[in-house]
Scaffold this active site. Structure first.
Site, PDB file in Angstrom:
ATOM      1  CB  SER A  47      -0.956  -0.044   1.193  1.00 49.88           C
ATOM      2  OG  SER A  47      -1.942   0.949   1.092  1.00 49.88           O
ATOM      3  CG  ASP A 107      -7.267  -3.152  -2.629  1.00 52.85           C
ATOM      4  OD1 ASP A 107      -7.864  -2.196  -2.106  1.00 52.85           O
ATOM      5  OD2 ASP A 107      -6.048  -3.361  -2.476  1.00 52.85           O
ATOM      6  CG  HIS A 130      -5.550  -2.435   0.659  1.00 54.09           C
ATOM      7  ND1 HIS A 130      -4.874  -2.283  -0.528  1.00 54.09           N
ATOM      8  CD2 HIS A 130      -4.950  -1.570   1.538  1.00 54.09           C
ATOM      9  CE1 HIS A 130      -3.940  -1.368  -0.397  1.00 54.09           C
ATOM     10  NE2 HIS A 130      -3.952  -0.924   0.848  1.00 54.09           N
TER      11      HIS A 130
END
Length: 291
Positions: free
Chosen positions: A151, A230, A263
């Site tokens: 991320s 995600d 995610h």
């Protein structure tokens, strides 16, 4: 370790050592924490390492506790290094007001704007201070270090690798923020840390940095894993833009897309072994050579 560095805890793990440290950082001007997993091979001499950069709200413990990477790292003879994601204890007004800016959200750059510029120097901390500490005090071969992140940390891995040619010998990312100049997370962080002048932002955007390359910086290939469930994919992560930038630079890139994955660290734990193998092969780890 130096007198300013304290070993906070040590645990045996897959015949290696899981270590957590705190040290007085010159670049940050505050104590910083980092974690290191040393595989059993490190008892006999320096080993290559994968530096892992965590995402928003995370710290130096997140990857070591949640990703389940130590078992494979022990087999491969690959050390793991995970720094914290921001300064802590600076007591800057507003530093904890948002989950995506300030504490836990350093974005792996050196801030230029007050009040952040004094302590938010994460890029310099990692590239100029943390890695030399590893070289001096731990059995890690700093000529063989790869970088990976998730991320915000994926953004950090991509940008630091492209901004520091030759420092990292292998590169991968998991659900990275690929084009921070074109997403809300990036706009907030880059405005706050670097100012409103967008001409200063491109130097911290992986797509823009790759767009400047005339030859592939990682001819052996870059690996990215992305979950298709995600919720941040279409508005914040934008991997298709990095795919295009790599294609234009003739940079080999493997983008693996996974239906049903989000995610979270459940996804990180699912794909991490592929990233460890990717780095171990490019870093010529003893576990790969043995096979």
């Amino acid at each position: 370790m130096t007198k300013q560095t304290e070993l906070l805890s040590e645990q045996s793990c897959f015949d290696g050592r899981q270590l957590f440290y705190q040290h007085d950082s010159v670049e940050i001007g505050l104590p910083m924490r980092f974690s290191v997993y040393l595989p059993p091979q490190a008892a006999h001499g320096p080993v290559p390492a994968m530096l892992y950069l965590a995402g928003l709200t995370c710290n130096e413990e997140t990857f070591m506790v949640k990703a389940g990477a130590q078992r494979m790292a022990a087999e491969l003879g690959l050390a793991l290094i995970a720094p914290d994601t921001s300064p802590r204890g600076a007591n800057v007004a507003g530093e904890a007001d948002s989950w995506d800016f300030g504490v836990g959200a350093g974005f792996y750059l050196d801030a230029t704007q007050a009040p952040w510029a004094k302590n938010w120097r994460i890029e310099s901390y990692i590239t100029q201070e943390l890695l030399p500490v590893m070289a001096t005090h731990l059995p890690i071969d700093t000529d063989r270090i790869g970088i990976c992140g998730h991320s915000m940390g994926g953004h950090g891995a991509l940008t630091l690798a492209l901004r520091c040619p030759g420092l990292f010998k292998s590169l991968s990312a998991i659900a990275p923020i690929c084009a921070p100049t074109q997403c809300a997370w990036g706009h907030k962080a880059l405005t706050g840390y670097l100012g409103a002048d967008k001409s200063n932002w491109a130097d911290h955007d992986a797509c823009a940095l790759m767009g400047k390359r005339t030859t592939a910086p990682y001819p052996a290939g870059i690996l990215i894993d992305q979950g298709l469930a995600d919720k941040f994919l279409s508005e914040q992560l934008l991997p298709q833009l990095f795919v295009a930038a790599c294609a234009a630079a003739l940079q080999p890139l493997t983008l693996r897309q996974h239906a049903g994955y989000d995610h979270s660290y459940y996804f990180v734990a699912t794909v991490i072994e592929n990233h460890l193998l990717h780095h171990a092969q490019q870093l010529n780890c003893s576990g790969c050579l043995a096979n």
